[in-house]
Scaffold this motif. Structure first.
Motif, PDB file in Angstrom:
ATOM      1  N   TRP A 117      40.800 107.000  51.928  1.00  0.00           N
ATOM      2  CA  TRP A 117      42.652 106.964  51.998  1.00  0.00           C
ATOM      3  C   TRP A 117      43.164 106.752  53.820  1.00  0.00           C
ATOM      4  CZ3 TRP A 117      44.781 103.428  48.090  1.00  0.00           C
ATOM      5  CH2 TRP A 117      46.372 103.434  48.842  1.00  0.00           C
ATOM      6  N   SER A 118      43.033 107.669  53.977  1.00  0.00           N
ATOM      7  CA  SER A 118      43.629 108.466  54.861  1.00  0.00           C
ATOM      8  C   SER A 118      43.128 107.251  56.352  1.00  0.00           C
ATOM      9  CB  SER A 118      43.078 109.661  55.922  1.00  0.00           C
ATOM     10  OG  SER A 118      41.979 109.600  55.701  1.00  0.00           O
ATOM     11  N   ASP A 119      41.995 106.118  56.440  1.00  0.00           N
ATOM     12  CA  ASP A 119      41.885 105.673  57.124  1.00  0.00           C
ATOM     13  C   ASP A 119      42.414 104.216  56.386  1.00  0.00           C
ATOM     14  OD1 ASP A 119      39.802 106.449  58.270  1.00  0.00           O
ATOM     15  OD2 ASP A 119      38.319 106.492  56.191  1.00  0.00           O
ATOM     16  N   GLY A 147      45.916 104.709  56.741  1.00  0.00           N
ATOM     17  CA  GLY A 147      47.311 104.752  57.395  1.00  0.00           C
ATOM     18  C   GLY A 147      48.377 104.112  58.140  1.00  0.00           C
ATOM     19  N   GLN A 202      43.952 105.619  63.953  1.00  0.00           N
ATOM     20  CA  GLN A 202      42.981 105.363  63.502  1.00  0.00           C
ATOM     21  C   GLN A 202      41.622 105.365  63.521  1.00  0.00           C
ATOM     22  OE1 GLN A 202      44.949 106.714  60.532  1.00  0.00           O
ATOM     23  NE2 GLN A 202      44.209 104.343  59.350  1.00  0.00           N
ATOM     24  N   ARG A 219      40.103 108.824  64.584  1.00  0.00           N
ATOM     25  CA  ARG A 219      39.621 109.252  63.246  1.00  0.00           C
ATOM     26  C   ARG A 219      37.951 108.404  62.746  1.00  0.00           C
ATOM     27  NH1 ARG A 219      44.488 108.197  60.542  1.00  0.00           N
ATOM     28  NH2 ARG A 219      45.143 110.023  61.161  1.00  0.00           N
TER      29      ARG A 219
END
Length: 694
Positions: A220-222, A224, A382, A385
């Motif tokens: 999910w954090s990918d 943002g 992103q 990350r």
């Protein structure tokens, strides 16, 4: 029409119901007229199966067609009296399950049993061929006789609005006449095998056309960079799954490899539900036609209506895309527009529709989707990350940070390159693995038409950078402090090349602690009509999504005075640029070496216009001392500073060029530095050679 035969299994022995159907084909439906010829049978295999072996030994004049027909009528009457109308057990069980799942009528069940049998049983199919080419109306009559169902029920069962058609289980070829098997099309090539093989889960009946999705490899954090859209989509899907809301559809578009399929899988994990993907190729790797994929989608909607599930339909261009040319064939969606609209309004299972492009899709369809948004290439933060989580064991952090500078680097490119290198890392070694990963990324980006990876940090400032060495007509530190408070502003930096405009924008981004999005004329101007305007809009959108400072270098390429525009695209490009400037909420910096000729309307839209000029004498002297101290050279003597003061067009860029020269041609003294700076200035247009004695 040419006959297509693609057998998936052949019954070694006829089932009782198939044998009864063959008798009905031969006698009440008149198939015996083609079956029994003057001196033998049309099909010996059918004759042997029906117990007519004795007549197979009789050939020529001894063959008695009249006696054979009499025996056929007798055996048919016996078959009807026995009434062994038993379908194979697995088929019976699976049809009963589908009856409950999809809502089939009794007539639907009988038609489905027959359609499966004629596709799976060679002898039944060959017997049906004796009836010849059938129109759709003739087919209805034939089925009513075979299945002992009223013809009106058969019509309803095979109507486009019937459960068989809506679920995609059986469809009718209504284009002219054809053989009976070819008039009845099943859900997929392997559907007959699956439904006859065993008592099976409905998901197995859809194999090759709908399959459970693989687990997500991103998180999910990918995502943002599309948080605003996901903050609406996730709760909306959650509500739909809980309430059974119908007609829930989201359209997600974006370039290849940006992570659309992975996003669907991440959403399913977040919502703790199943995810099923409509296949774009079959088990043999061959592409599946758009119409077949739509039938698979309809079946999935019927099969999974009682499951907590999402459906993902990738590559929707197969269905919706109409192309760009005048003579391009209309899409399936256009030819069946009413049905598609109804489907989007009534589908019971929430669906994610994925596409590489939204172009070519009728806006009338777009407005029927509940949520539509673009999934672009992730922003730099992103990308860093994703690279760190995927490749930190392969590539050093500093190298990954440089790779992340590539604006066009999609997640799929990263994961594929990492998978290749990780499989051979032992052979390559640590250094070789890092180099191989970067090489694969670089070649893939170039093959996609993007710029190659930069070999040095793109936005790195010189070690000696200090805005005090910029000769500007505004207090740059004060400007930076004001922008830090307001978080918004439009600046135009103009002046000769090398005076520090681009470097100041980079320094300003660092002071504001925001990403720097750099675009040059070569990045934005395209030879294709309308694409330059799209690129300009995309640049502002990218900066907006990243919350970054947008720097457009050589902005004079975009903002020429419209009075002198000779072509329509020049006007539209300026208009697009002005529109984007007005609507942009962040910090926008434009730089130009050519202030003259800029469109007056564009100048009014800049909040502040700052002139960058050549270095003053004190600035040039202080900058020379700074470089000498950094390189551990002696301080410049008065004579060397005097020579420096005569250089009227000296810029920070000249010092940077000489510093790069120093890396491969050592400059041993301040005097050498001044000589190199004199050579730089001498090459500038209108330069005057210094006169005097040193």
């Amino acid at each position: 029409m040419a006959r297509r035969r693609a057998w998936h299994s052949v019954s070694a022995r006829l089932s009782p119901i198939a044998e009864l159907w063959i008798w009905r084909i031969l006698v009440p439906l008149g198939g015996h007229r083609s079956f029994v010829m003057s001196q033998g049978f049309n099909n010996d295999s059918v004759a042997a199966t029906l117990g007519l072996e004795a007549w197979l030994e009789t050939v020529g004049p001894d063959f008695d067609p009249k006696a054979v027909r009499a025996e056929l009528r007798k055996k048919y009457a016996e078959a009807e009296r026995r009434r062994r109308s038993l379908v194979p057990p697995a088929l019976s069980i699976n049809v009963a399950r589908l009856q409950t799942l999809v809502g089939l009528t009794e007539a639907d069940c009988r038609v489905l049993e027959f359609a499966v049998s004629i596709h799976a049983d060679r002898l039944l199919d060959e017997a049906a061929d004796l009836l010849g080419q059938l129109s759709t109306l003739q087919m209805f009559f034939v089925l009513s006789v075979l299945l002992e169902q009223p013809e009106s029920d058969i019509r309803d069962s095979l109507s486009p609005q019937g459960a068989l058609a809506c679920s995609g289980l059986v469809s009718v070829d209504r284009n002219g006449s054809n053989l009976l098997r070819c008039k009845l099309d099943l859900l997929s090539p392997k559907f007959a095998d699956a439904i006859l093989s065993s008592d099976t889960d409905p998901v197995r009946l859809l194999r090759d056309i709908v399959a459970p999705a693989a687990p997500a490899t991103l998180t999910w954090s990918d995502y943002g960079h599309v948080a605003q859209s996901l903050d609406v989509l996730r709760p909306y899907l959650k509500n739909a799954l809980a309430s059974g809301r119908r007609g829930v559809n989201a359209f997600i578009h974006g370039g290849s490899g940006t992570g659309k399929s992975q996003l669907a899988r991440v959403l399913a994990q977040e919502l703790e539900c199943e995810l099923f993907e409509v296949a774009s190729e079959d088990g043999d790797g061959d592409p599946v036609k758009g119409e077949t994929r739509l039938r698979a989608f309809r079946a999935a909607q019927s099969f999974f209506v009682r499951r907590r599930a999402l459906i993902v339909f990738d590559e929707v261009e197969d269905v919706f895309h109409d192309g760009d040319g005048f003579f391009v064939q209309k899409s399936i969606a256009q030819t069946r527009k009413a049905w598609i609209n109804r489907m989007l309004e009534e589908n019971p299972v929430p669906t994610l529709w994925l596409s590489n492009s939204i172009r070519g899709i009728d806006p009338a369809f777009i407005r029927r989707f509940d949520i539509v948004f673009e999934l672009p290439v992730p922003p730099k933060a992103q990308r860093q990350r994703i690279l760190a989580s995927t490749c930190s064991d392969l590539v050093p952090a500093q190298r990954l940070q440089r790779i992340a500078e590539a604006d066009s680097l999609a997640p799929a490119v990263v994961t594929r390159a990492a998978g290749v290198v990780r499989s051979i890392r032992e052979e390559l070694g640590p250094a070789g693995a890092a180099a191989a990963f970067e090489h694969l990324i670089d070649t893939t980006l170039k093959a996609q038409g993007h710029s190659a990876l930069k070999r040095v940090e793109a936005c790195q400032l010189p070690e000696v950078y200090d805005p005090a060495f910029i000769h500007a007509d505004a207090d740059l530190a004060h400007v930076a402090a004001g922008l830090l408070r307001s978080k918004s502003g439009r600046l135009c930096l103009y002046g000769p090349p090398g005076t520090g405009k681009t470097a100041f924008a980079r320094w300003l981004a660092e002071q504001l602690a925001v990403p720097l999005v750099v675009k040059r004329a070569s990045d934005l101007i395209s030879k294709w009509l309308g694409e330059s305007e799209q690129n300009v809009a995309a640049a502002f959108a990218q900066a907006e999504q990243q919350g970054g400072l947008l720097l457009i270098d050589e902005v004079d390429s975009f903002l020429q005075n419209r009075r002198g525009a000779g072509r329509s695209w020049e006007l539209t490009l300026v208009n697009e640029m002005l529109t984007q400037m007005e609507s942009f909420g962040g910090v926008f910096v434009a730089s130009t070496n050519l202030m003259e000729g800029l469109d007056p309307a564009s100048l009014r839209r800049f909040d502040l216009k700052v002139k960058f000029d050549y270095l003053t004498v004190p600035q040039a002297a202080a900058l020379l001392r700074r470089y000498c101290a950094q390189l551990q050279l002696e301080a410049p003597a008065p004579g060397e500073l005097s020579r420096l003061a005569r250089l009227e067009s000296l810029t920070p860029g000249d010092f940077a060029a000489v510093a790069r020269q120093h890396r491969f041609r050592r400059l041993q003294s301040p005097g050498n530095w001044v000589s190199a700076l004199e050579a730089e200035c001498a090459l500038k247009p209108g330069a005057r050679r210094a006169v005097g004695f040193y």
